[in-house]
Design a protein around this motif. Sequence first.
Motif, PDB file in Angstrom:
ATOM      1  N   LEU A 197       0.839  -1.190   0.000  1.00 35.12           N
ATOM      2  CA  LEU A 197       0.000   0.000   0.000  1.00 35.12           C
ATOM      3  C   LEU A 197       0.878   1.244   0.000  1.00 35.12           C
ATOM      4  O   LEU A 197       1.822   1.340   0.777  1.00 35.12           O
ATOM      5  N   ILE A 198       0.554   2.208  -0.863  1.00 38.33           N
ATOM      6  CA  ILE A 198       1.343   3.432  -0.917  1.00 38.33           C
ATOM      7  C   ILE A 198       0.422   4.638  -1.032  1.00 38.33           C
ATOM      8  O   ILE A 198      -0.612   4.588  -1.713  1.00 38.33           O
ATOM      9  N   ALA A 199       0.792   5.730  -0.332  1.00 39.35           N
ATOM     10  CA  ALA A 199      -0.047   6.933  -0.319  1.00 39.35           C
ATOM     11  C   ALA A 199       0.841   8.169  -0.212  1.00 39.35           C
ATOM     12  O   ALA A 199       2.064   8.079  -0.035  1.00 39.35           O
ATOM     13  N   GLY A 200       0.203   9.328  -0.296  1.00 44.39           N
ATOM     14  CA  GLY A 200       0.919  10.590  -0.177  1.00 44.39           C
ATOM     15  C   GLY A 200       1.330  10.874   1.257  1.00 44.39           C
ATOM     16  O   GLY A 200       0.722  10.379   2.218  1.00 44.39           O
ATOM     17  N   ASP A 201       2.354  11.690   1.391  1.00 50.23           N
ATOM     18  CA  ASP A 201       2.890  12.037   2.704  1.00 50.23           C
ATOM     19  C   ASP A 201       2.102  13.212   3.294  1.00 50.23           C
ATOM     20  O   ASP A 201       2.562  14.358   3.299  1.00 50.23           O
ATOM     21  N   ASN A 202       0.907  12.927   3.765  1.00 51.14           N
ATOM     22  CA  ASN A 202       0.067  13.927   4.411  1.00 51.14           C
ATOM     23  C   ASN A 202      -0.870  13.211   5.378  1.00 51.14           C
ATOM     24  O   ASN A 202      -0.823  11.977   5.507  1.00 51.14           O
ATOM     25  N   ASP A 203      -1.690  13.965   6.067  1.00 49.87           N
ATOM     26  CA  ASP A 203      -2.574  13.353   7.068  1.00 49.87           C
ATOM     27  C   ASP A 203      -3.512  12.335   6.442  1.00 49.87           C
ATOM     28  O   ASP A 203      -3.772  11.264   7.004  1.00 49.87           O
ATOM     29  N   ALA A 228       2.945   6.013   3.728  1.00 49.99           N
ATOM     30  CA  ALA A 228       2.495   7.297   3.180  1.00 49.99           C
ATOM     31  C   ALA A 228       3.750   8.149   3.022  1.00 49.99           C
ATOM     32  O   ALA A 228       4.103   8.925   3.903  1.00 49.99           O
ATOM     33  N   VAL A 229       4.435   7.994   1.899  1.00 48.54           N
ATOM     34  CA  VAL A 229       5.768   8.586   1.751  1.00 48.54           C
ATOM     35  C   VAL A 229       5.950   9.473   0.521  1.00 48.54           C
ATOM     36  O   VAL A 229       6.971  10.153   0.391  1.00 48.54           O
ATOM     37  N   VAL A 230       4.985   9.481  -0.366  1.00 49.01           N
ATOM     38  CA  VAL A 230       5.142  10.246  -1.604  1.00 49.01           C
ATOM     39  C   VAL A 230       4.831  11.716  -1.334  1.00 49.01           C
ATOM     40  O   VAL A 230       3.793  12.037  -0.752  1.00 49.01           O
ATOM     41  N   PRO A 231       5.723  12.650  -1.734  1.00 43.70           N
ATOM     42  CA  PRO A 231       5.462  14.072  -1.484  1.00 43.70           C
ATOM     43  C   PRO A 231       4.082  14.476  -1.992  1.00 43.70           C
ATOM     44  O   PRO A 231       3.722  14.212  -3.146  1.00 43.70           O
ATOM     45  N   ALA A 232       3.301  15.116  -1.139  1.00 40.82           N
ATOM     46  CA  ALA A 232       1.935  15.464  -1.499  1.00 40.82           C
ATOM     47  C   ALA A 232       1.840  16.762  -2.288  1.00 40.82           C
ATOM     48  O   ALA A 232       0.794  17.068  -2.855  1.00 40.82           O
ATOM     49  N   THR A 233       2.935  17.511  -2.336  1.00 36.01           N
ATOM     50  CA  THR A 233       2.884  18.821  -2.982  1.00 36.01           C
ATOM     51  C   THR A 233       3.333  18.808  -4.442  1.00 36.01           C
ATOM     52  O   THR A 233       3.059  19.736  -5.187  1.00 36.01           O
ATOM     53  N   SER A 234       4.027  17.742  -4.849  1.00 32.77           N
ATOM     54  CA  SER A 234       4.482  17.677  -6.237  1.00 32.77           C
ATOM     55  C   SER A 234       4.697  16.227  -6.648  1.00 32.77           C
ATOM     56  O   SER A 234       5.106  15.391  -5.838  1.00 32.77           O
TER      57      SER A 234
END
Length: 426
Positions: A197-203, A228-234
Amino acid sequence: MSRPIRTLAAAAAALLLATACNSASTGGGSGGSGTSDARPGTSARGVTADSIKVGGIVSMTSASGYSKKDTDLGARARYDRANAEGGVNGRRIDYLGAEDDGQDPARNLAAARKLVQQDKVFAVSPMSSVAFSGADFLDGQRVPTVGWGTLPSFCGPEHIYGFNGCLVPTPGGTLNQTWPEGIAQVLGGAKGRSVALIAGDNDAGTFGIRTFTQGFKAAGFAVPYAKAVVPATSVPSDWSAYTKEILRSGPGGTAPDAVVSVMQTPYNIGLFTALKRSGYRGVISDPTDYDPGLLAKDATRQALDGVHVLLQFQPFESDSPAMRRFKADIRKAAGGRDVPLNMHMMTGYMSADLFLSIAAAAGKDLTAASFQRAADGFSDTGTLVGDRAEPKGRKESFGCGALVRLRNGRYEVAVPFRCYPPIPFR
C-alpha cells in the motif's frame, strides 16, 4: 441490491477514496461567523414560492492539473431532469453552478461564504474538494451540503451529507471491505497473498494507510509494505526509490501480489509506469482512474492498462434502468453529445440526487429545519450507490462497490457491483 451495512466511510473503500481523492482537510472555517436571513433552524434562505437556489464548490483546477470540473456537469444534469419533471414540490431548482476552489483551503472557505452570504443559496450540492475548510461555516449556518464523503467533515456534522454516506472510519465504527474483497477475487483468494500500500505524505495518506492496512489484513492478506511517503505537494520525477522498495517487500524479497495506490491520477501514472518498466506483473489498483478521458494520450493509456479501479457506484458498463437514465441525463445536459463518462460526473449527479430526494421528503414547507427532519428519517433503495439511509450516512457508508479493469483501451467489469460485510474499525 443489499445495503452495505456500516462501511466506514469506505475507509477501506472510501477513505481510500478520501485519500485517493487526494488529501484531507476537515473544516477549519468559522462555523458561527457570517449572517443568516432568518433565525437558526428556521431559515428559508434561498427558497421562494417557486424556486430553490443551490450552488456547488468543486476543484475545477488544482496545482497538479487534476480537475473535477465534470462534477458540475453531473449535478446540472440531475437538476435539469428534476426541473423537467416539475421541480421539487412545485419549486424549480435554480442551480448557480459550482465555484472553483482550486483545491485550496482558503478559496474553499471563501467560496462557501460567497454562496451563503452573497448568493443566498439554500444548499451547497455538490461539494467536491479535498480542501473542505468551509465545512464548519456551512454546518454552522445550517446549509444542507452534499458531496463525496471522503473527508471527516462528512462524518458527524448535522447538515453535511456524503452522497454514499460517511467514508471515513472512526473508532467504534466499521470498515467497508469492498476493495480488499474485490482484490481477493481478482487474485483467486487472499490466502498466501501479499499487498503493498502506498499513499501521499500527508494526514490523509497516513490515515488511509492505517485504514487499508487493517482492511486488507482482515481479508487475509499479508501487508509487508504500507507507507504514506510520496510528497503530497508535487509529483516525483523519479519513482525508482519507491518501486525498488515495493518490489522487494514480498516474502523473501520478492514482489507483492498486488500494489494498491491511494493517490490521484498524476501520481498513479508515474508510479504505474515505473512499476511496469521494472517488470512488475502483479495486480495494480487505485480508486481514481475510471475516466475514459484519460485514455486520449498514449502514455497515460499505457500506464493505466490492466489497472483495477475501485468504484463505489454501479459501473458505467452496467445496463440497469438507473444507469440508462444517468447516461441520458448527462447526454442531454451536454447538449445532446455523447461525452466520455467519468466518476466526477457521478459525484455531482448523486450529490444532487440525494439533495433532491431529501428536499422532496421535506414537503412544501422547505426550511433548514424541515430538511433536517426529513433527512433524519430518510431512506430509499436501488440507487446507483446502493440503498441509502439517514442519519446512518453520518457515520457509515451506504455505497457498495465494484472493480473495473482497463484493457486494450476499454474499461470492463472485473468484479461486479455488490456489498460486503463490514469489519470493526480499530
